[in-house]
Design an enzyme around this catalytic site. Structure first.
Site, mmCIF file in Angstrom:
data_model
loop_
_atom_site.group_PDB
_atom_site.id
_atom_site.type_symbol
_atom_site.label_atom_id
_atom_site.label_comp_id
_atom_site.label_asym_id
_atom_site.label_seq_id
_atom_site.Cartn_x
_atom_site.Cartn_y
_atom_site.Cartn_z
ATOM 1 N N THR A 273 92.606 58.321 4.876
ATOM 2 C CA THR A 273 93.344 57.080 4.655
ATOM 3 C C THR A 273 94.492 56.927 5.645
ATOM 4 O O THR A 273 94.945 57.882 6.271
ATOM 5 C CB THR A 273 93.923 57.019 3.225
ATOM 6 O OG1 THR A 273 94.865 58.077 3.049
ATOM 7 C CG2 THR A 273 92.830 57.108 2.187
ATOM 8 N N ASP A 274 94.971 55.680 5.751
ATOM 9 C CA ASP A 274 96.155 55.399 6.560
ATOM 10 C C ASP A 274 97.347 55.166 5.627
ATOM 11 O O ASP A 274 97.239 55.348 4.413
ATOM 12 C CB ASP A 274 95.913 54.201 7.492
ATOM 13 C CG ASP A 274 95.599 52.917 6.751
ATOM 14 O OD1 ASP A 274 95.860 52.824 5.525
ATOM 15 O OD2 ASP A 274 95.088 51.981 7.396
ATOM 16 N N GLN A 275 98.446 54.731 6.168
ATOM 17 C CA GLN A 275 99.655 54.559 5.373
ATOM 18 C C GLN A 275 99.511 53.488 4.291
ATOM 19 O O GLN A 275 100.234 53.494 3.304
ATOM 20 C CB GLN A 275 100.825 54.211 6.298
ATOM 21 C CG GLN A 275 102.174 54.284 5.629
ATOM 22 C CD GLN A 275 103.300 54.064 6.617
ATOM 23 O OE1 GLN A 275 103.078 53.692 7.754
ATOM 24 N NE2 GLN A 275 104.516 54.307 6.163
#
Length: 145
Positions: A17-19
């Protein structure tokens, strides 16, 4: 020749995942590779077997179209399909579907060629007719059924 396969399932991991809590776009390309490797293994002739014959299959081009987001802990199916094959080049399409509701999340395509260890093109039809027949037999077959 088996024309159906076990669907390739992937559980979206936290590290992917990203932020914003969604799967980072770069991971979809990795998922395509996972599904492609699984497809070849289920066809009965994986990358390891090709390499023993001195054949390598590099990626020439790759495309990915994001339709909707995949989040951490989502389960998806990644469905590859051989779209084009002529014995020297290979094109595989991909669909990523949500396992729960079947929603289309992503589509993509990768293009490949067959090379020898000296990076010269290999014609499977001439050098490895059994492999040519194997790939040709799956051309256009919907493997998700």
């Amino acid at each position: 020749m088996k024309k159906t396969f076990d669907l390739y399932e992937h559980l979206a991991q936290y590290y992917e995942t990203d932020q914003m809590g969604i799967i980072h776009h770069s991971n979809y390309i990795r998922w395509f590779e996972e599904a492609r490797t699984n497809l070849l293994d289920q066809m009965g002739f994986g990358y390891d077997q090709m390499e023993k014959l001195g054949i390598i299959v590099p990626v020439l081009e790759i495309a990915c179209l994001y339709k909707s987001m995949v989040h951490y802990n989502d389960r998806v199916y990644i469905i590859p399909k051989i779209e084009a094959f002529n014995g020297i080049r290979l094109t595989i399409s991909y669909q990523i579907l949500d396992k729960t509701n079947g929603e289309l999340r992503t589509t993509g395509e990768s293009k490949h060629c067959f090379l020898d260890k000296k990076n010269r093109p290999v014609s499977l039809k001439k050098k490895h007719p059994e492999l040519f027949d194997l790939f040709d037999g799956y051309l256009g077959v919907d493997l998700s059924k």
